[in-house]
Scaffold this motif. Sequence first.
Motif, PDB file in Angstrom:
ATOM      1  N   ARG A  74      -4.828  -1.741  -3.953  1.00 37.95           N
ATOM      2  CA  ARG A  74      -5.764  -1.452  -2.862  1.00 37.95           C
ATOM      3  C   ARG A  74      -7.031  -0.742  -3.323  1.00 37.95           C
ATOM      4  NH1 ARG A  74      -3.826   1.784   1.241  1.00 37.95           N
ATOM      5  NH2 ARG A  74      -5.370   0.869   2.603  1.00 37.95           N
ATOM      6  N   TRP A 128      -7.389  -6.255   2.636  1.00 37.04           N
ATOM      7  CA  TRP A 128      -7.118  -4.859   2.299  1.00 37.04           C
ATOM      8  C   TRP A 128      -6.343  -4.184   3.423  1.00 37.04           C
ATOM      9  CZ3 TRP A 128      -8.268  -0.105   4.390  1.00 37.04           C
ATOM     10  CH2 TRP A 128      -8.080   0.997   3.559  1.00 37.04           C
ATOM     11  N   ALA A 132      -2.586  -2.595   3.575  1.00 36.06           N
ATOM     12  CA  ALA A 132      -2.378  -1.219   4.026  1.00 36.06           C
ATOM     13  C   ALA A 132      -1.195  -1.123   4.989  1.00 36.06           C
ATOM     14  CB  ALA A 132      -3.640  -0.681   4.683  1.00 36.06           C
TER      15      ALA A 132
END
Length: 141
Positions: A74, A128, A132
């Motif tokens: 990430r 992304w 998460a």
Amino acid sequence: MSITSQLSSPTVLRRVLAFDALSGAGTGVLHLLLASTLSTWLGLPEALLQASGVAIFAFVALAGWLALQASPPRGPLMAIVLLNFAWALGCLWLAFGAAFNPTPLGLAYLLVQAAVVFVLAELQWMGWRQLATGERMPFAA
């Protein structure tokens, strides 16, 4: 399944990163090998085109590496997202706010770059966010 979740699957994210790396490599090569010609056509300084060509290859290395990861980390992915947003804003600044006076072709070149890079950044941002949440799509590789 929503289009957002489909577009943010790890497989699609890796494809977007690979496309970003390949298109960046093409742009970098153009900026380095044809800086003089492009400067005339686009109305942008040759030194700017050469410097951006070099900078693009650092970006390409990171995007290409991320594209090869099963699940891109990430932190580096966020760096790519932010760099893409910055590139899009930089293109708009060069087109409309800088001390440069791009030709009509140069204006089109900058606007197309800004649009494409913004879309890539948005797709990468979606990926992304998906990473998460830790959610995995059932069809994702």
